[in-house]
Design a protein around this motif. Sequence first.
Motif, short mmCIF file in Angstrom:
data_model
loop_
_atom_site.label_atom_id
_atom_site.label_comp_id
_atom_site.label_asym_id
_atom_site.label_seq_id
_atom_site.Cartn_x
_atom_site.Cartn_y
_atom_site.Cartn_z
N TRP A 48 0.83 -1.20 0.00
CA TRP A 48 0.00 0.00 0.00
C TRP A 48 0.87 1.25 0.00
CZ3 TRP A 48 -4.72 -0.41 3.86
CH2 TRP A 48 -5.57 -1.43 3.44
N GLU A 49 0.31 2.33 -0.53
CA GLU A 49 0.94 3.63 -0.41
C GLU A 49 0.89 4.08 1.05
OE1 GLU A 49 2.41 5.21 -2.89
OE2 GLU A 49 1.80 3.76 -4.44
N CYS A 50 1.80 4.99 1.41
CA CYS A 50 1.83 5.54 2.78
C CYS A 50 1.48 7.02 2.70
CB CYS A 50 3.20 5.35 3.40
SG CYS A 50 3.67 3.64 3.64
N LEU A 86 8.59 2.24 9.48
CA LEU A 86 8.45 1.89 8.07
C LEU A 86 7.60 2.92 7.33
CD1 LEU A 86 8.08 -2.00 8.16
CD2 LEU A 86 10.12 -0.62 7.73
N THR A 87 6.60 3.48 8.03
CA THR A 87 5.82 4.55 7.42
C THR A 87 6.69 5.78 7.19
OG1 THR A 87 3.83 3.75 8.54
CG2 THR A 87 3.76 5.99 7.69
N THR A 88 7.52 6.11 8.18
CA THR A 88 8.44 7.24 8.04
C THR A 88 9.39 7.00 6.87
OG1 THR A 88 8.36 7.57 10.43
CG2 THR A 88 10.12 8.69 9.23
N GLY A 94 10.13 7.40 -0.44
CA GLY A 94 9.20 6.97 -1.47
C GLY A 94 9.00 5.46 -1.42
N GLY A 95 8.14 4.97 -2.26
CA GLY A 95 7.86 3.54 -2.29
C GLY A 95 6.62 3.20 -1.50
N THR A 96 6.36 1.92 -1.38
CA THR A 96 5.15 1.43 -0.71
C THR A 96 5.52 0.76 0.60
OG1 THR A 96 5.29 -0.64 -1.96
CG2 THR A 96 3.91 1.13 -2.87
N PHE A 97 4.51 0.49 1.40
CA PHE A 97 4.73 -0.10 2.72
C PHE A 97 5.27 -1.51 2.55
CE2 PHE A 97 3.32 -1.46 7.02
CZ PHE A 97 3.87 -0.41 7.74
N PRO A 98 6.43 -1.83 3.18
CA PRO A 98 7.08 -3.13 2.94
C PRO A 98 6.63 -4.25 3.86
CG PRO A 98 8.52 -1.75 4.23
CD PRO A 98 7.27 -0.92 3.97
#
Length: 225
Positions: A48-50, A86-88, A94-98
């Motif tokens: 998901w996007e953050c 991980l949100t920070t 950039g990128g999505t939640f891992p």
Amino acid sequence: MTRQQFTDAWLTSFPALQTMQEPHLALAQEHVQFPTLAAGDVAYRQGWECPNYVMCIGGKTRVFKTSDAGREILIYNVGSGGTCVLTTQCLLAGGTFPAESTAETEATLAAIPGAVFHSLMSDSDVFRKFVMNDYMRLLSTMISLLDEVAFSSLDQRLAGRLLAEANANGRIEKTHQQLAHDLGSVREVVSRHLSDWERNGWIATARGSIQIVDHAALARYKGGS
């Protein structure tokens, strides 16, 4: 709770924010939202996007990875006064939640939209220092987890998990299956170790909970003694 009560609780949980300059604090207060999750609700799925910088006002969430075979391992918990590293990371790089994040208990969050987060990171020395100091502290926690997984046996990690999860009375409100999920193991292995420790008089088990009887023995076992 009213919005003002949520705001007061947020600033009480994160007192560093109260020292921001008035325009920066006003910007954060104008745009912050206060989502509430019930136990088991999804905060983020992997991929998901953050969109928000997330701060926990009350309750607890768990951030974990799931293998292709369906096995879980806990990365960390976020409790009151904490943020999600991980949100920070997603917002900074950039990128999505891992990983995945769910509410372990009912949780109240403060969510600052990404655009406001980046504006404050650019314009507010206080906010930028708070975020980066918190980020480095959380990274240290993740390195500690890596050390545990790499260099400690499963039973040592289980002992450490019991000590970390215990409340002031030494009680852990988790099932054997939940502990197995936290450790990336299976219930049968966790139950076997717990049964051994119960026979030793270190713990007492009940349905859905565990009581630590001998804290010192578990601490020695966790340390490899």
